[in-house]
Design an enzyme around this catalytic site. Structure first.
Site, PDB file in Angstrom:
ATOM      1  N   ASP A 259       0.830  -1.263   0.057  1.00 32.77           N
ATOM      2  CA  ASP A 259       0.083   0.089  -0.069  1.00 32.77           C
ATOM      3  C   ASP A 259       0.810   1.272  -0.121  1.00 32.77           C
ATOM      4  OD1 ASP A 259      -1.809   2.004   0.477  1.00 32.77           O
ATOM      5  OD2 ASP A 259      -3.125   0.630   1.711  1.00 32.77           O
TER       6      ASP A 259
ATOM      7  N   ASP B 287      -1.771   5.930  -6.305  1.00 34.91           N
ATOM      8  CA  ASP B 287      -2.141   5.276  -5.078  1.00 34.91           C
ATOM      9  C   ASP B 287      -2.432   3.757  -5.639  1.00 34.91           C
ATOM     10  OD1 ASP B 287      -3.170   4.325  -2.672  1.00 34.91           O
ATOM     11  OD2 ASP B 287      -5.295   4.442  -3.393  1.00 34.91           O
TER      12      ASP B 287
END
Length: 439
Positions: free
Chosen positions: A117, A318
């Site tokens: 992440d 992201d």
């Protein structure tokens, strides 16, 4: 069209057993090399976290859109300054986890699969004995001779939410609506590919309670810029530099790569400036200056894409959001130009959930290019269109940010990043891009 239909067949139809019998599918025995790790999609036939009850294409798309919306609410709450706690990201952000890598924790090593992440600052693991956690994939501290709890007086204890010191070890609690997580702040050796990192700090989760969704069994490996992220803790080894190439869903094994550190990074990369938002310095902001559909630069109000460090407005890369989301004025301008250039011009536009540009039948679509200062990111149909495996429906996989979130952040998401090498170089303040076949 045939290739894309095969992609959906792989994603939603092929039985789990087929993937698990593939020679590249033993993730726990995957041999990562040097400072490079293989990346797998969480819905890969190789993934042990793949759902045992496959959803229909439409249901899957709608579920992913809902997960994306929850993640966007979290990301925008960060830039709006409503949450500044690094560890608070773990539970919520794993609801929309997309990619996993292999790590070995402890001495002797225990193999776990962690969610990669880029917008999180922390690592956390489900630990043995956890109440409410999936115990079959938990890390066992008792089996590691190098495991230790972080003391209350350690500086790391000040970087977690609601720290408590009932047993002299640093513990903390997270609350999300009707659910809560209790964890100890711990340290142990983590091995990523061939690299051992001693005294790596992570959250050891021991309880999940409440009426909310139980978190997935994998842990989290945060690649953000916060003090507890991998990049900060291993700064001397990796120099706050890494790159990743997310695999296309069309690959049976769905494997890409995560390269840690400045060594062996690609040379033929073009760069744009990496920006920092003082409200949430972990997120990787870039300066989006324009968007082009085919050869037409779309007319977008400059303020709609401008970076504003005061408000947190701007554009981020992201890895955890699946479909790119653009603020409403940006999305509508891009969508309208895209529709004009779809062929045949008589194609009828329909909708599916949050996607309002869908078509039935065979169509030809234009490219979309995100234009940054110094580099362009051009996306062909493979990065733009979702195709149904049953029927002939296809949808533009870019959407407007939900109206119920603070829609100041444009998010360049994982589907649009697939088959691009994204290089994060924090010391030199730059983000690099290069087209690459990642699978």
């Amino acid at each position: 069209m045939t290739t894309l239909l095969v992609f959906l067949q792989l994603l939603f139809i092929i039985p789990l057993a087929l993937g698990l019998n593939h020679p590249n599918c033993d993730l726990t025995n995957t041999q990562d090399q040097g400072s490079t790790l293989r990346i797998f999609h969480i819905d890969s036939p190789c993934s042990p976290f793949k759902s045992s009850s496959p959803l229909s294409w439409e249901a899957r798309v709608l579920k992913t859109l809902a997960q994306d919306q929850a993640r966007l609410q979290y990301l925008t709450s960060l830039v709006a300054g409503r949450s500044v706690v690094p560890v608070a990201s773990g539970r919520q952000m794993l609801q929309s986890t997309t990619y996993i890598v292999k790590a070995k924790i402890g001495t002797p090593a225990q193999t776990l699969l962690l969610a990669m992440d880029t917008s999180s600052d922390v690592a956390w693991l489900p630990c043995s004995g956890c109440v409410g956690c999936p115990s079959n994939t938990a890390f066992s501290p008792a089996k590691s001779t190098t495991f230790k709890n972080v003391s209350c007086g350690a500086p790391q204890c000040k970087q977690v939410p609601n720290p408590t010191c009932g047993s002299r070890a640093c513990a903390f609690n997270l609350t999300y609506g009707s659910s809560s997580i209790a964890a100890n702040l711990s340290q142990d050796t983590i091995r990523l590919a061939a690299d051992p990192i001693n005294a790596f700090t992570f959250g050891c989760v021991n309880k999940v309670a409440g009426g909310g969704t139980i978190p997935p069994p994998q842990g989290l490996l945060g690649l953000g810029r916060g003090p507890l992220s991998l990049m900060s803790q291993a700064q001397s080894l990796y120099k706050s530099t890494f790159s990743y190439c997310l695999p296309s869903f069309r690959s049976l094994a769905f494997s890409g790569s995560l390269r840690l550190g400045p060594t062996a990074q690609p040379v033929r990369v073009k760069y744009t400036q990496l920006l920092r938002n003082p409200r949430r310095s972990s997120l990787y902001y870039v300066n989006l200056v324009a968007i082009r559909v085919a050869k037409k630069v779309v007319d977008i109000p400059p303020a709609a894409i401008a970076f504003n460090p005061t408000t947190g407005a701007g554009t981020i890369f992201d890895s955890g959001t699946v479909y790119t989301r653009l603020s409403k004025p940006v999305y509508e301008a891009v969508r309208n130009e895209f529709r004009k250039r779809v062929k045949p011009r008589t194609a009828v536009v329909t909708s599916l959930g949050g996607f309002d540009t869908c078509y039935s039948g065979k169509i030809t679509v234009p490219t979309i290019t995100f234009m940054f200062k110094g580099v362009n990111m051009t996306m062909p149909a493979d990065n733009l269109m979702l195709h149904s495996s049953a029927g002939s429906l296809s949808c533009l996989a870019i959407a407007s940010s939900p109206e119920n979130v603070d829609s100041v952040v444009n998010v360049i998401a994982s589907m649009q990043q697939q088959n691009h090498r994204v290089l994060i170089d924090v010391p030199n303040g730059r983000l690099g891009l290069a087209r690459e076949r990642c699978s």
